[in-house]
Scaffold this motif. Sequence first.
Motif, PDB file in Angstrom:
ATOM      1  N   LEU A  66     -40.462  43.803   3.810  1.00  0.00           N
ATOM      2  CA  LEU A  66     -40.547  44.366   2.475  1.00  0.00           C
ATOM      3  C   LEU A  66     -41.070  45.800   2.526  1.00  0.00           C
ATOM      4  O   LEU A  66     -41.945  46.118   3.338  1.00  0.00           O
ATOM      5  CB  LEU A  66     -41.457  43.511   1.594  1.00  0.00           C
ATOM      6  N   ALA A  67     -40.536  46.645   1.663  1.00  0.00           N
ATOM      7  CA  ALA A  67     -40.977  48.035   1.610  1.00  0.00           C
ATOM      8  C   ALA A  67     -42.438  48.103   1.180  1.00  0.00           C
ATOM      9  O   ALA A  67     -43.005  47.162   0.625  1.00  0.00           O
ATOM     10  CB  ALA A  67     -40.096  48.816   0.643  1.00  0.00           C
ATOM     11  N   GLU A  68     -43.044  49.248   1.430  1.00  0.00           N
ATOM     12  CA  GLU A  68     -44.485  49.421   1.200  1.00  0.00           C
ATOM     13  C   GLU A  68     -44.889  49.121  -0.236  1.00  0.00           C
ATOM     14  O   GLU A  68     -45.995  48.622  -0.481  1.00  0.00           O
ATOM     15  CB  GLU A  68     -44.896  50.843   1.582  1.00  0.00           C
ATOM     16  N   LYS A  69     -44.023  49.384  -1.193  1.00  0.00           N
ATOM     17  CA  LYS A  69     -44.382  49.156  -2.598  1.00  0.00           C
ATOM     18  C   LYS A  69     -44.643  47.689  -2.895  1.00  0.00           C
ATOM     19  O   LYS A  69     -45.267  47.350  -3.897  1.00  0.00           O
ATOM     20  CB  LYS A  69     -43.293  49.705  -3.522  1.00  0.00           C
ATOM     21  N   PHE A  70     -44.163  46.766  -2.010  1.00  0.00           N
ATOM     22  CA  PHE A  70     -44.388  45.336  -2.191  1.00  0.00           C
ATOM     23  C   PHE A  70     -45.446  44.796  -1.232  1.00  0.00           C
ATOM     24  O   PHE A  70     -45.638  43.581  -1.141  1.00  0.00           O
ATOM     25  CB  PHE A  70     -43.085  44.561  -1.981  1.00  0.00           C
ATOM     26  N   SER A  71     -46.137  45.681  -0.520  1.00  0.00           N
ATOM     27  CA  SER A  71     -47.068  45.241   0.516  1.00  0.00           C
ATOM     28  C   SER A  71     -48.239  44.438  -0.044  1.00  0.00           C
ATOM     29  O   SER A  71     -48.794  43.566   0.636  1.00  0.00           O
ATOM     30  CB  SER A  71     -47.595  46.442   1.302  1.00  0.00           C
ATOM     31  N   SER A  72     -48.608  44.688  -1.279  1.00  0.00           N
ATOM     32  CA  SER A  72     -49.750  43.971  -1.860  1.00  0.00           C
ATOM     33  C   SER A  72     -49.456  42.485  -2.063  1.00  0.00           C
ATOM     34  O   SER A  72     -50.381  41.680  -2.248  1.00  0.00           O
ATOM     35  CB  SER A  72     -50.149  44.600  -3.198  1.00  0.00           C
ATOM     36  N   SER A  73     -48.193  42.098  -2.025  1.00  0.00           N
ATOM     37  CA  SER A  73     -47.835  40.687  -2.185  1.00  0.00           C
ATOM     38  C   SER A  73     -48.198  39.865  -0.959  1.00  0.00           C
ATOM     39  O   SER A  73     -48.313  38.636  -1.044  1.00  0.00           O
ATOM     40  CB  SER A  73     -46.335  40.550  -2.448  1.00  0.00           C
ATOM     41  N   ASN A  74     -48.358  40.535   0.197  1.00  0.00           N
ATOM     42  CA  ASN A  74     -48.654  39.847   1.467  1.00  0.00           C
ATOM     43  C   ASN A  74     -47.596  38.812   1.818  1.00  0.00           C
ATOM     44  O   ASN A  74     -47.887  37.825   2.502  1.00  0.00           O
ATOM     45  CB  ASN A  74     -50.043  39.196   1.425  1.00  0.00           C
ATOM     46  N   LEU A  75     -46.375  39.018   1.345  1.00  0.00           N
ATOM     47  CA  LEU A  75     -45.277  38.089   1.599  1.00  0.00           C
ATOM     48  C   LEU A  75     -44.522  38.508   2.862  1.00  0.00           C
ATOM     49  O   LEU A  75     -44.120  39.659   3.004  1.00  0.00           O
ATOM     50  CB  LEU A  75     -44.322  38.077   0.405  1.00  0.00           C
ATOM     51  N   TRP A  76     -44.362  37.568   3.770  1.00  0.00           N
ATOM     52  CA  TRP A  76     -43.639  37.806   5.012  1.00  0.00           C
ATOM     53  C   TRP A  76     -42.437  36.874   5.072  1.00  0.00           C
ATOM     54  O   TRP A  76     -42.500  35.744   4.581  1.00  0.00           O
ATOM     55  CB  TRP A  76     -44.535  37.566   6.226  1.00  0.00           C
ATOM     56  N   PHE A  77     -41.372  37.349   5.688  1.00  0.00           N
ATOM     57  CA  PHE A  77     -40.162  36.532   5.761  1.00  0.00           C
ATOM     58  C   PHE A  77     -39.393  36.879   7.034  1.00  0.00           C
ATOM     59  O   PHE A  77     -39.639  37.896   7.682  1.00  0.00           O
ATOM     60  CB  PHE A  77     -39.269  36.792   4.542  1.00  0.00           C
ATOM     61  N   ASN A  78     -38.469  35.998   7.370  1.00  0.00           N
ATOM     62  CA  ASN A  78     -37.539  36.270   8.463  1.00  0.00           C
ATOM     63  C   ASN A  78     -36.288  35.440   8.240  1.00  0.00           C
ATOM     64  O   ASN A  78     -36.350  34.349   7.661  1.00  0.00           O
ATOM     65  CB  ASN A  78     -38.169  35.951   9.814  1.00  0.00           C
ATOM     66  N   LEU A  79     -35.162  35.979   8.678  1.00  0.00           N
ATOM     67  CA  LEU A  79     -33.861  35.353   8.442  1.00  0.00           C
ATOM     68  C   LEU A  79     -33.119  35.206   9.759  1.00  0.00           C
ATOM     69  O   LEU A  79     -33.158  36.102  10.607  1.00  0.00           O
ATOM     70  CB  LEU A  79     -33.045  36.216   7.465  1.00  0.00           C
ATOM     71  N   SER A  80     -32.448  34.074   9.941  1.00  0.00           N
ATOM     72  CA  SER A  80     -31.598  33.864  11.107  1.00  0.00           C
ATOM     73  C   SER A  80     -30.337  33.160  10.658  1.00  0.00           C
ATOM     74  O   SER A  80     -30.380  32.284   9.789  1.00  0.00           O
ATOM     75  CB  SER A  80     -32.316  33.029  12.172  1.00  0.00           C
ATOM     76  N   HIS A  81     -29.199  33.544  11.228  1.00  0.00           N
ATOM     77  CA  HIS A  81     -27.953  32.889  10.853  1.00  0.00           C
ATOM     78  C   HIS A  81     -27.132  32.571  12.088  1.00  0.00           C
ATOM     79  O   HIS A  81     -27.221  33.243  13.122  1.00  0.00           O
ATOM     80  CB  HIS A  81     -27.139  33.762   9.885  1.00  0.00           C
ATOM     81  N   CYS A  82     -26.331  31.530  11.974  1.00  0.00           N
ATOM     82  CA  CYS A  82     -25.431  31.117  13.046  1.00  0.00           C
ATOM     83  C   CYS A  82     -24.230  30.456  12.399  1.00  0.00           C
ATOM     84  O   CYS A  82     -24.382  29.465  11.677  1.00  0.00           O
ATOM     85  CB  CYS A  82     -26.137  30.164  14.014  1.00  0.00           C
ATOM     86  N   GLN A  83     -23.070  31.050  12.616  1.00  0.00           N
ATOM     87  CA  GLN A  83     -21.839  30.579  11.991  1.00  0.00           C
ATOM     88  C   GLN A  83     -22.010  30.571  10.470  1.00  0.00           C
ATOM     89  O   GLN A  83     -22.350  31.590   9.896  1.00  0.00           O
ATOM     90  CB  GLN A  83     -21.449  29.213  12.565  1.00  0.00           C
TER      91      GLN A  83
END
Length: 248
Positions: free
Chosen positions: A106-123
């Motif tokens: 997430l861009a710095e403007k959303f940093s206060s949310s402390n939200l982390w994510f990750n995405l993975s795809h296969c087929q």
Amino acid sequence: MQNSKLRNLVTDSNSQWLAAPAELKLLKDEIHVWRLDLDRPESQLQQFVSLLSDDELARADRLYFQQHRQRFIVGRGILRTILSKYLHVLPQELQFSYEAFGKPVLAEKFSSSNLWFNLSHCQSMALCAVCLNRPIGIDLEYIRPITDVVTLAQQFFSPNEYAAMKSLPPNQKQEVFFRYWTCKEAYLKATGAGISQLQQIEVILSHNEPAKIKNALDWSLLELSPARNSIAAIAVPGNRGSLKLWQF
């Protein structure tokens, strides 16, 4: 030592993946994993196109195959939709930054949310992992036959992992290879490191214990099977906490 059965967490039953409630609540000790179907009808595809930024659309256009372009658009559109539910903003308002090896955050403007994510795809499937206050990595693979699987293990795995792979009966080699691979990838994605460090990360697979990173015992690994013949791993620092599985 090795057993092809996933001992930590297994779920390939559709009943385990629930429809998310209208009001999502993510607690600090929770990990939410979303399962996404990337093959969508044209009407939905156009809806997702309207959510993407110019740079995301340009990236999609650079993909050679139409199917890959469409799946990228759907994946990023759903990612924006999911994250917007936690942040209480419109999906198209989200902004991303990219780390050295291309990991979106997430861009710095959303940093206060402390939200982390990750995405993975296969087929045609993707997984999105979300948590609070700590980085997270996820990797997804379909278990498929690889003729030179032991040679690949020698190239990308540690000496101990390679020795373990060589000692396995043929019917276990493929699955254990992908267990190693997804655990390594999940950790490297969480830390923002590149795939060139695969050999430096050693995974410990135990008969009865959850998988561990030998180099980073203060991290937790979770393994799951989100669909038939698939395997995924999640890496987070500290204790893994509780897990919720959502279907988008």
